[in-house]
Design a protein around this motif. Structure first.
Motif, PDB file in Angstrom:
ATOM      1  N   VAL A  38      13.044  -3.711 -55.180  1.00  0.00           N
ATOM      2  CA  VAL A  38      13.644  -4.987 -55.327  1.00  0.00           C
ATOM      3  C   VAL A  38      12.640  -6.060 -54.560  1.00  0.00           C
ATOM      4  N   VAL A  39      12.372  -5.552 -53.349  1.00  0.00           N
ATOM      5  CA  VAL A  39      11.384  -6.436 -52.430  1.00  0.00           C
ATOM      6  C   VAL A  39      10.031  -6.479 -53.260  1.00  0.00           C
ATOM      7  N   SER A  40       9.553  -5.571 -53.774  1.00  0.00           N
ATOM      8  CA  SER A  40       8.226  -5.701 -54.580  1.00  0.00           C
ATOM      9  C   SER A  40       8.452  -6.622 -55.603  1.00  0.00           C
ATOM     10  N   GLU A  41       9.603  -6.667 -56.420  1.00  0.00           N
ATOM     11  CA  GLU A  41       9.714  -7.609 -57.494  1.00  0.00           C
ATOM     12  C   GLU A  41       9.813  -9.004 -57.007  1.00  0.00           C
ATOM     13  N   ARG A  42      10.353  -8.959 -56.048  1.00  0.00           N
ATOM     14  CA  ARG A  42      10.650 -10.388 -55.433  1.00  0.00           C
ATOM     15  C   ARG A  42       9.267 -11.040 -54.844  1.00  0.00           C
ATOM     16  N   LEU A  43       8.478 -10.270 -54.507  1.00  0.00           N
ATOM     17  CA  LEU A  43       7.155 -10.748 -53.865  1.00  0.00           C
ATOM     18  C   LEU A  43       6.044 -10.882 -55.026  1.00  0.00           C
ATOM     19  N   GLY A  44       6.372 -10.430 -56.361  1.00  0.00           N
ATOM     20  CA  GLY A  44       5.686 -10.704 -57.398  1.00  0.00           C
ATOM     21  C   GLY A  44       4.437  -9.302 -57.483  1.00  0.00           C
ATOM     22  N   HIS A  45       4.656  -8.233 -56.697  1.00  0.00           N
ATOM     23  CA  HIS A  45       3.704  -7.179 -56.754  1.00  0.00           C
ATOM     24  C   HIS A  45       3.374  -6.496 -58.040  1.00  0.00           C
ATOM     25  N   ALA A  46       2.143  -6.184 -58.473  1.00  0.00           N
ATOM     26  CA  ALA A  46       2.143  -5.532 -59.581  1.00  0.00           C
ATOM     27  C   ALA A  46       2.845  -4.217 -59.768  1.00  0.00           C
ATOM     28  N   ASN A  47       3.017  -3.490 -58.375  1.00  0.00           N
ATOM     29  CA  ASN A  47       3.784  -2.340 -58.480  1.00  0.00           C
ATOM     30  C   ASN A  47       4.448  -2.118 -57.101  1.00  0.00           C
ATOM     31  N   ILE A  48       5.222  -1.147 -57.156  1.00  0.00           N
ATOM     32  CA  ILE A  48       5.616  -0.792 -55.653  1.00  0.00           C
ATOM     33  C   ILE A  48       4.920  -0.226 -54.719  1.00  0.00           C
ATOM     34  N   ALA A  49       3.639   0.403 -55.195  1.00  0.00           N
ATOM     35  CA  ALA A  49       2.749   0.955 -53.999  1.00  0.00           C
ATOM     36  C   ALA A  49       2.196  -0.254 -53.253  1.00  0.00           C
ATOM     37  N   ILE A  50       2.009  -1.301 -53.963  1.00  0.00           N
ATOM     38  CA  ILE A  50       1.407  -2.387 -53.077  1.00  0.00           C
ATOM     39  C   ILE A  50       2.120  -2.856 -51.950  1.00  0.00           C
ATOM     40  N   THR A  51       3.423  -2.926 -52.276  1.00  0.00           N
ATOM     41  CA  THR A  51       4.526  -3.204 -51.146  1.00  0.00           C
ATOM     42  C   THR A  51       4.732  -2.028 -50.221  1.00  0.00           C
ATOM     43  N   LEU A  52       4.818  -0.778 -50.775  1.00  0.00           N
ATOM     44  CA  LEU A  52       4.871   0.065 -49.834  1.00  0.00           C
ATOM     45  C   LEU A  52       3.444   0.515 -48.888  1.00  0.00           C
ATOM     46  N   ASP A  53       2.372   0.187 -49.226  1.00  0.00           N
ATOM     47  CA  ASP A  53       1.079   0.264 -48.702  1.00  0.00           C
ATOM     48  C   ASP A  53       1.168  -0.900 -47.414  1.00  0.00           C
ATOM     49  N   THR A  54       1.643  -1.877 -47.981  1.00  0.00           N
ATOM     50  CA  THR A  54       1.455  -2.996 -47.034  1.00  0.00           C
ATOM     51  C   THR A  54       2.543  -3.080 -45.947  1.00  0.00           C
ATOM     52  N   TYR A  55       3.829  -2.678 -46.189  1.00  0.00           N
ATOM     53  CA  TYR A  55       4.989  -2.804 -45.262  1.00  0.00           C
ATOM     54  C   TYR A  55       5.216  -1.412 -44.743  1.00  0.00           C
ATOM     55  N   SER A  56       4.571  -0.487 -45.081  1.00  0.00           N
ATOM     56  CA  SER A  56       4.845   0.858 -44.722  1.00  0.00           C
ATOM     57  C   SER A  56       4.946   0.987 -42.971  1.00  0.00           C
ATOM     58  N   HIS A  57       4.621  -0.035 -42.404  1.00  0.00           N
ATOM     59  CA  HIS A  57       5.090  -0.039 -40.787  1.00  0.00           C
ATOM     60  C   HIS A  57       6.470  -0.363 -40.554  1.00  0.00           C
ATOM     61  N   VAL A  58       7.147  -0.833 -41.525  1.00  0.00           N
ATOM     62  CA  VAL A  58       8.622  -1.072 -41.250  1.00  0.00           C
ATOM     63  C   VAL A  58       9.402  -0.009 -41.550  1.00  0.00           C
ATOM     64  N   LEU A  59       9.026   1.085 -42.485  1.00  0.00           N
ATOM     65  CA  LEU A  59       9.583   2.148 -42.955  1.00  0.00           C
ATOM     66  C   LEU A  59       9.705   3.221 -41.944  1.00  0.00           C
ATOM     67  N   PRO A  60       8.888   3.599 -41.149  1.00  0.00           N
ATOM     68  CA  PRO A  60       9.259   4.490 -39.925  1.00  0.00           C
ATOM     69  C   PRO A  60      10.359   4.270 -39.049  1.00  0.00           C
ATOM     70  N   ASN A  61      10.411   3.130 -38.921  1.00  0.00           N
ATOM     71  CA  ASN A  61      11.621   2.649 -38.039  1.00  0.00           C
ATOM     72  C   ASN A  61      13.046   2.652 -38.687  1.00  0.00           C
ATOM     73  N   MET A  62      12.858   3.038 -40.009  1.00  0.00           N
ATOM     74  CA  MET A  62      14.249   3.016 -40.764  1.00  0.00           C
ATOM     75  C   MET A  62      14.317   4.513 -40.862  1.00  0.00           C
ATOM     76  N   GLN A  63      13.634   5.576 -40.403  1.00  0.00           N
ATOM     77  CA  GLN A  63      13.973   6.974 -40.898  1.00  0.00           C
ATOM     78  C   GLN A  63      14.976   7.434 -39.900  1.00  0.00           C
ATOM     79  N   GLU A  64      15.294   7.010 -38.996  1.00  0.00           N
ATOM     80  CA  GLU A  64      16.501   7.567 -38.316  1.00  0.00           C
ATOM     81  C   GLU A  64      17.722   6.987 -38.810  1.00  0.00           C
ATOM     82  N   GLN A  65      17.626   5.750 -38.912  1.00  0.00           N
ATOM     83  CA  GLN A  65      19.068   5.009 -39.990  1.00  0.00           C
ATOM     84  C   GLN A  65      19.218   5.850 -41.127  1.00  0.00           C
TER      85      GLN A  65
END
Length: 83
Positions: A38-65
């Protein structure tokens, strides 16, 4: 004066670049649990990989949750239901 700067000043907001606001949105959305697709689509990225590559720093903090949420679902499934 650029449109964004003019409106930020009028609202007495800190002056940041419009692109910084885009990064803030993406980081906040992912941190809030909005699906990356959803975030990828709202940002207008061509695919989700761009979003995940760019914002992967956010995801490790979410692992415990995420682990805690899955644990709760699994343990709740083991509890007997009462009628």
């Amino acid at each position: 004066m650029p449109w964004f700067t003019q409106h930020a000043r009028a609202a007495d907001l800190p002056l940041i670049r419009l692109h910084d606001l885009r990064h803030s949105y993406a980081t906040a959305a992912l941190s809030a649990g909005i699906p990356a697709k959803v975030v990828s689509e709202r940002l207008g990225h061509a695919n989700i990989a761009i979003t995940l590559d760019t914002y992967s720093h956010v995801l490790p903090n979410m692992q415990e949750q995420a682990a805690e949420q899955v644990r709760s679902v699994i343990l709740a499934a083991d509890e007997p239901t009462t009628i």
